[in-house]
Scaffold this active site. Structure first.
Site, short mmCIF file in Angstrom:
data_model
loop_
_atom_site.label_atom_id
_atom_site.label_comp_id
_atom_site.label_asym_id
_atom_site.label_seq_id
_atom_site.Cartn_x
_atom_site.Cartn_y
_atom_site.Cartn_z
N GLU A 80 26.31 49.14 35.36
CA GLU A 80 26.05 47.83 34.76
C GLU A 80 24.58 47.49 34.91
O GLU A 80 24.18 46.34 34.70
CB GLU A 80 26.94 46.76 35.37
N CYS A 112 32.30 47.62 37.85
CA CYS A 112 32.18 48.67 38.87
C CYS A 112 33.07 49.89 38.61
O CYS A 112 33.14 50.78 39.45
CB CYS A 112 32.49 48.09 40.24
N SER A 153 25.31 41.99 49.39
CA SER A 153 26.07 43.22 49.13
C SER A 153 25.50 44.09 48.02
O SER A 153 25.61 45.31 48.07
CB SER A 153 27.53 42.87 48.79
N ARG A 199 37.31 31.84 43.02
CA ARG A 199 38.65 32.20 43.50
C ARG A 199 39.28 33.35 42.72
O ARG A 199 40.28 33.91 43.15
CB ARG A 199 39.57 30.98 43.44
N THR A 201 37.93 36.18 42.34
CA THR A 201 37.45 37.46 42.88
C THR A 201 38.52 38.22 43.65
O THR A 201 38.64 39.43 43.50
CB THR A 201 36.22 37.21 43.78
N HIS A 234 37.60 50.93 45.65
CA HIS A 234 36.33 50.27 45.36
C HIS A 234 36.00 49.34 46.53
O HIS A 234 36.89 48.73 47.12
CB HIS A 234 36.42 49.47 44.06
N LYS A 239 35.50 44.19 53.73
CA LYS A 239 36.80 43.60 54.04
C LYS A 239 37.88 43.93 53.00
O LYS A 239 39.02 44.24 53.36
CB LYS A 239 36.66 42.08 54.15
N ARG A 243 41.67 45.54 53.61
CA ARG A 243 42.83 44.69 53.43
C ARG A 243 43.79 45.32 52.41
O ARG A 243 45.01 45.32 52.61
CB ARG A 243 42.42 43.28 52.97
N ASN A 266 27.36 47.41 48.35
CA ASN A 266 28.19 47.71 47.19
C ASN A 266 27.34 48.39 46.12
O ASN A 266 26.48 47.74 45.52
CB ASN A 266 28.81 46.40 46.66
N SER A 296 35.30 44.59 37.64
CA SER A 296 35.59 43.20 37.29
C SER A 296 35.75 43.06 35.80
O SER A 296 35.19 43.80 35.00
CB SER A 296 34.44 42.30 37.78
#
Lengths: 351, 133
Positions: A80, A112, A153, A199, A201, A234, A239, A243, A266, A296
């Site tokens: 990108e 990404c 990031s 929110r 994301t 990715h 975090k 997760r 990133n 995204s």
């Protein structure tokens, strides 16, 4: 079946710590480090961009296995942050590695996951018999507005995979994708920095796509998390991938080798692919890998991969391993970072 | 800049360190030559393309403090004479290091970098630079 014939990565040598960015913007560095688990990020030199990173990654791949560049029939570069809005990075890479005039080439953009979309594309072309080898690259010099959370990031780096049928070091057993129109992150034409939809994301974007793609792949392959030696997702921060791994039932020993964002930030289109490169640096014949990218906007590409015996025949140290690139760093402060990233604008005659 | 056609003509050599080897005497040249300056007419038709490995040794160097505008974000920077493994001597920038790290005799390898750009709207020029091993 087709798979990865060789691979190479490139991470710029410069690094900045979140403490330094937080110092400038009056944030608490511990809050940042704990919140997104990023301890440092890579910074491109002033003369580096996606074309130079892509070329270095491709050359590192060709150092590991001497294949004739003229047998590479396709090059797709996902990013990108292509240096030109109109003029492909893929042709610059092709010229720099000496491919033939007869060439399928294009640049991809899907936030990404553009690099992994390129992997799927060249795999399909190899499987269809259109080409012998295809080169798929994911690379970025990603942008984060000064003071924005992304500035901690957004980093730089890239990875190249040569995909073919002969002498594969890792078979791609299967690949699938999911996609939906999700407003989690975007950059409008002509804008220097991206925007993010707060929110959106997490749950509706990253976790929905990554976790669903991973589950779909395990259903298709009739596998469970315990059947994999490694898993890589990715990594927009340190975090989210951990997760996602825990949500799916993976353990730390399966994801730690592919988790690079805490050290390099990133790398966007290069993120999952560089994590996979790091796994290939240490993997053994028979290792089973689940790799899932995320872009995204939004979508995920999942890959089920098995490392072959031929990885033992490859001298992986002929090109810098990820471990070596993590060790060989030069630290910069925010002022140098701002100068290198052209966040400091100079007048005519100065530059 | 503004020399679009010249950079385009030379791009293959600059991108890949593509030189020529005289099949008559074995000497390697970079930039490439049509005729070997040693063998003259004996070399006609015997100059073959050769891609240099990119490996070399620093023969000499200088540190540039008064940089031209397009290097203002990189100064001070190092410009060196590199004796390539195959024989030719090449002038090139040494990147990603502090000038104090550069010494005569140190080994370097070629890297692919931006050489410059024609303003905000013009073409970007790429080519070889060097980094310490």
């Amino acid at each position: 079946m087709s798979g990865i014939v060789t691979y190479g990565s490139y991470i710029p040598r410069y690094r900045i710590k979140p403490d330094e960015i937080a110092r400038v913007w009056g944030e608490n560095p511990e809050h940042i480090k704990n919140g997104i688990y990023i301890l440092s990020k890579s910074v491109p030199a002033p003369d580096e961009d996606v074309a130079t990173i892509s070329v270095e990654a491709a050359r590192n791949a060709l150092k590991r296995k001497k294949i004739d560049p003229k047998e590479i029939g396709a090059i797709y570069v996902g990013s990108e942050s292509h240096p030109y809005a109109v003029k492909p990075t893929a042709t610059i890479v092709g010229s720099a590695i000496g491919v033939d005039f007869s060439l399928f080439a294009a640049d991809y953009e899907f936030a990404c996951k553009a690099g992994t979309a390129g992997m799927q594309n060249v795999k399909a072309m190899v499987d269809a018999g259109m080409i012998k080898y295809g080169l798929a690259i994911g690379a970025d010099t990603s942008q984060g507005a000064p003071g924005d959370a992304l500035e901690y990031s957004a980093s730089a780096g890239g990875t190249a995979f040569v995909i073919g049928k002969d002498d594969t070091i890792a078979e791609i057993n299967s690949t699938l994708s999911v996609a939906s129109d999700t407003p989690d992150f975007w950059r409008r034409e002509g804008q220097p920095y991206p925007s993010h939809g707060e929110r959106f994301t997490g749950e509706p974007a990253y976790f929905r796509h990554v976790v669903t793609a991973a589950k779909m792949m395990m259903e298709r392959m009739e596998t469970q998390p315990k059947d994999y030696d490694y898993v890589v997702f990715h990594q927009p921060n340190g975090k989210f991938p951990t997760r996602a791994a825990k949500m799916l039932g993976f353990e730390e020993k399966q994801y730690k080798d592919g988790l690079l964002t805490p050290y390099i930030g990133n790398t966007y289109s290069g993120s999952m692919m560089t994590g996979l490169s790091s796994i290939l640096d240490v993997s053994k014949p028979g290792d089973h890998i689940l790799a899932v990218s995320f872009g995204s906007g939004a979508g995920s590409d999942a890959f089920d991969i098995t490392v072959t015996d031929r990885i033992e025949e490859m001298d992986r140290n002929r090109a810098p391993t990820i471990k070596k690139m993590l060790e060989n760093v030069r630290w910069v402060d925010y002022a140098i970072y701002a100068k290198y990233k052209k966040k400091i604008i100079v007048g005519d005659g100065i530059e | 800049m503004g020399q679009l056609s010249r950079f385009w003509r030379e791009s293959e050599h600059r991108y890949r360190l593509l030189g020529t080897r005289c099949e008559n005497c074995g000497r390697v040249y970079f930039p490439p030559r049509e005729v070997c300056p040693t063998c003259h007419r004996e070399s006609i038709g015997k100059m073959k393309d050769l891609e240099l490995s990119g490996e070399g040794v620093i023969e000499s160097f200088t540190v540039v403090h008064e940089a031209p505008p397009r290097f203002s974000r990189q100064k001070p920077y190092v410009l060196a004479l590199i004796k390539m493994e195959e024989g030719p001597m090449i002038t090139g920038q040494i990147v990603d290091c502090d000038p104090s790290e550069v010494e005569i005799g140190k080994h370097v390898h070629a890297v692919f970098r931006r050489m410059g750009e024609d303003g905000d709207t013009g073409v970007i020029v790429y080519g070889y630079k060097f980094a310490l091993d």
